[in-house]
Design a protein around this motif. Structure first.
Motif, PDB file in Angstrom:
ATOM      1  N   GLU A   1       0.810  -1.229   0.000  1.00 15.68           N
ATOM      2  CA  GLU A   1       0.000   0.000   0.000  1.00 15.68           C
ATOM      3  C   GLU A   1       0.840   1.276   0.000  1.00 15.68           C
ATOM      4  N   SER A   2       2.082   1.180   0.492  1.00 14.24           N
ATOM      5  CA  SER A   2       2.947   2.359   0.511  1.00 14.24           C
ATOM      6  C   SER A   2       3.694   2.540  -0.812  1.00 14.24           C
ATOM      7  N   GLY A   3       3.532   1.591  -1.741  1.00 16.56           N
ATOM      8  CA  GLY A   3       4.199   1.676  -3.038  1.00 16.56           C
ATOM      9  C   GLY A   3       5.516   0.928  -3.097  1.00 16.56           C
ATOM     10  N   LYS A   4       5.854   0.203  -2.033  1.00 19.03           N
ATOM     11  CA  LYS A   4       7.114  -0.545  -1.999  1.00 19.03           C
ATOM     12  C   LYS A   4       6.944  -1.884  -2.712  1.00 19.03           C
ATOM     13  N   GLN A   5       7.907  -2.206  -3.561  1.00 17.81           N
ATOM     14  CA  GLN A   5       7.864  -3.469  -4.292  1.00 17.81           C
ATOM     15  C   GLN A   5       8.034  -4.649  -3.347  1.00 17.81           C
ATOM     16  N   LYS A   6       7.423  -5.761  -3.707  1.00 19.18           N
ATOM     17  CA  LYS A   6       7.582  -7.019  -2.989  1.00 19.18           C
ATOM     18  C   LYS A   6       8.407  -7.936  -3.893  1.00 19.18           C
ATOM     19  N   PRO A   7       9.737  -7.872  -3.787  1.00 20.88           N
ATOM     20  CA  PRO A   7      10.597  -8.600  -4.724  1.00 20.88           C
ATOM     21  C   PRO A   7      10.313 -10.095  -4.829  1.00 20.88           C
ATOM     22  N   GLU A   8      10.042 -10.751  -3.716  1.00 19.80           N
ATOM     23  CA  GLU A   8       9.794 -12.199  -3.762  1.00 19.80           C
ATOM     24  C   GLU A   8       8.531 -12.518  -4.552  1.00 19.80           C
ATOM     25  N   VAL A   9       7.509 -11.701  -4.366  1.00 18.83           N
ATOM     26  CA  VAL A   9       6.238 -11.923  -5.065  1.00 18.83           C
ATOM     27  C   VAL A   9       6.418 -11.654  -6.558  1.00 18.83           C
ATOM     28  N   ILE A  10       7.126 -10.581  -6.889  1.00 15.39           N
ATOM     29  CA  ILE A  10       7.377 -10.261  -8.294  1.00 15.39           C
ATOM     30  C   ILE A  10       8.174 -11.375  -8.954  1.00 15.39           C
ATOM     31  N   TYR A  11       9.185 -11.884  -8.262  1.00 13.81           N
ATOM     32  CA  TYR A  11      10.009 -12.966  -8.819  1.00 13.81           C
ATOM     33  C   TYR A  11       9.159 -14.212  -9.060  1.00 13.81           C
ATOM     34  N   LYS A  12       8.341 -14.584  -8.095  1.00 11.66           N
ATOM     35  CA  LYS A  12       7.485 -15.772  -8.258  1.00 11.66           C
ATOM     36  C   LYS A  12       6.506 -15.589  -9.417  1.00 11.66           C
ATOM     37  N   TYR A  13       5.970 -14.379  -9.521  1.00 10.25           N
ATOM     38  CA  TYR A  13       5.074 -14.099 -10.641  1.00 10.25           C
ATOM     39  C   TYR A  13       5.800 -14.316 -11.969  1.00 10.25           C
ATOM     40  N   MET A  14       6.982 -13.739 -12.078  1.00 13.40           N
ATOM     41  CA  MET A  14       7.719 -13.830 -13.333  1.00 13.40           C
ATOM     42  C   MET A  14       8.111 -15.271 -13.641  1.00 13.40           C
ATOM     43  N   GLU A  15       8.393 -16.064 -12.626  1.00 10.58           N
ATOM     44  CA  GLU A  15       8.681 -17.485 -12.848  1.00 10.58           C
ATOM     45  C   GLU A  15       7.476 -18.192 -13.447  1.00 10.58           C
ATOM     46  N   ARG A  16       6.290 -17.796 -13.031  1.00  6.14           N
ATOM     47  CA  ARG A  16       5.072 -18.423 -13.554  1.00  6.14           C
ATOM     48  C   ARG A  16       4.784 -17.992 -14.978  1.00  6.14           C
ATOM     49  N   VAL A  17       5.188 -16.789 -15.335  1.00  5.42           N
ATOM     50  CA  VAL A  17       4.824 -16.228 -16.626  1.00  5.42           C
ATOM     51  C   VAL A  17       5.834 -16.556 -17.720  1.00  5.42           C
ATOM     52  N   PHE A  18       7.098 -16.409 -17.432  1.00  7.57           N
ATOM     53  CA  PHE A  18       8.120 -16.513 -18.468  1.00  7.57           C
ATOM     54  C   PHE A  18       8.752 -17.895 -18.530  1.00  7.57           C
ATOM     55  N   THR A  19       8.945 -18.365 -19.742  1.00  4.74           N
ATOM     56  CA  THR A  19       9.590 -19.663 -19.917  1.00  4.74           C
ATOM     57  C   THR A  19      11.104 -19.547 -19.799  1.00  4.74           C
ATOM     58  N   ASP A  20      11.685 -18.422 -20.161  1.00  3.47           N
ATOM     59  CA  ASP A  20      13.129 -18.226 -20.059  1.00  3.47           C
ATOM     60  C   ASP A  20      13.460 -17.658 -18.681  1.00  3.47           C
ATOM     61  N   LYS A  21      13.668 -18.549 -17.733  1.00 12.70           N
ATOM     62  CA  LYS A  21      13.922 -18.157 -16.342  1.00 12.70           C
ATOM     63  C   LYS A  21      15.271 -17.468 -16.162  1.00 12.70           C
ATOM     64  N   THR A  22      16.187 -17.629 -17.107  1.00 13.46           N
ATOM     65  CA  THR A  22      17.527 -17.049 -16.968  1.00 13.46           C
ATOM     66  C   THR A  22      17.517 -15.521 -17.036  1.00 13.46           C
ATOM     67  N   LYS A  23      16.496 -14.932 -17.608  1.00 13.62           N
ATOM     68  CA  LYS A  23      16.423 -13.474 -17.746  1.00 13.62           C
ATOM     69  C   LYS A  23      15.819 -12.791 -16.521  1.00 13.62           C
ATOM     70  N   ILE A  24      15.128 -13.529 -15.691  1.00 14.49           N
ATOM     71  CA  ILE A  24      14.351 -12.930 -14.604  1.00 14.49           C
ATOM     72  C   ILE A  24      15.237 -12.213 -13.588  1.00 14.49           C
ATOM     73  N   LYS A  25      16.167 -12.929 -12.986  1.00 13.22           N
ATOM     74  CA  LYS A  25      16.982 -12.338 -11.927  1.00 13.22           C
ATOM     75  C   LYS A  25      17.774 -11.122 -12.419  1.00 13.22           C
ATOM     76  N   PRO A  26      18.466 -11.215 -13.575  1.00 11.08           N
ATOM     77  CA  PRO A  26      19.188 -10.026 -14.049  1.00 11.08           C
ATOM     78  C   PRO A  26      18.262  -8.829 -14.312  1.00 11.08           C
ATOM     79  N   ALA A  27      17.079  -9.091 -14.849  1.00 12.20           N
ATOM     80  CA  ALA A  27      16.142  -7.988 -15.122  1.00 12.20           C
ATOM     81  C   ALA A  27      15.678  -7.347 -13.820  1.00 12.20           C
ATOM     82  N   LEU A  28      15.333  -8.164 -12.842  1.00 18.50           N
ATOM     83  CA  LEU A  28      14.884  -7.618 -11.568  1.00 18.50           C
ATOM     84  C   LEU A  28      15.996  -6.848 -10.862  1.00 18.50           C
ATOM     85  N   GLU A  29      17.212  -7.367 -10.926  1.00 22.76           N
ATOM     86  CA  GLU A  29      18.334  -6.666 -10.297  1.00 22.76           C
ATOM     87  C   GLU A  29      18.567  -5.308 -10.948  1.00 22.76           C
TER      88      GLU A  29
END
Length: 139
Positions: free
Chosen positions: A86-114
């Protein structure tokens, strides 16, 4: 607003545009459309502004500056899916899990989030909008 967990499959607008994404079910697509409509109403987008939204959160700006309302629409979408608190702060773990569910190329997720985790903006709406664009450019 209560959000169906299946919506998590479609939060990022670019997800519908990238070749390495998983297909959404009709239920997930319907849930995303409901959430999109709710945020359009909550933010009070004009019909012209709403027409610029493609997918869930991709804004077709043609290189022009994007209104604060459209930036806040993206924030609304993220908050309602639980990716942002609610304060606008990202939830990195939730975003990462979401991206794991969506994208087939998991190798891009961590570098993009970082790379995109430190984006800045003048307010929470602009930060989330800039984050969305950063991720879109890297995935």
């Amino acid at each position: 607003m209560s959000i169906i967990p299946a919506c998590l499959v479609l939060v990022l607008g670019f997800a519908v545009l990238i070749n390495d994404i998983k297909a959404a079910t009709p239920e997930e697509t319907a849930a995303m459309a409901k959430l999109k409509d709710a945020c359009v109403k909550q933010i009070g987008l004009t019909p012209e502004e709403a027409s610029l939204i493609s997918g869930a959160t991709e804004i077709k700006s043609d290189g022009k500056p994007v209104s604060k309302n459209l930036q806040c629409y993206v924030l609304c979408f993220y908050k309602n899916l639980g990716l942002i608190d609610e304060s606008g702060k990202q939830k990195p773990e939730v975003i990462y899990k979401y991206m794991e569910r969506v994208f087939t190329d998991k190798t891009k997720i961590k570098p993009a989030l970082e790379k995109c985790a430190s984006v800045k903006g003048e307010n929470a709406c602009e930060v989330v909008y800039n984050f969305e664009n950063c991720i879109e450019g890297l995935m």
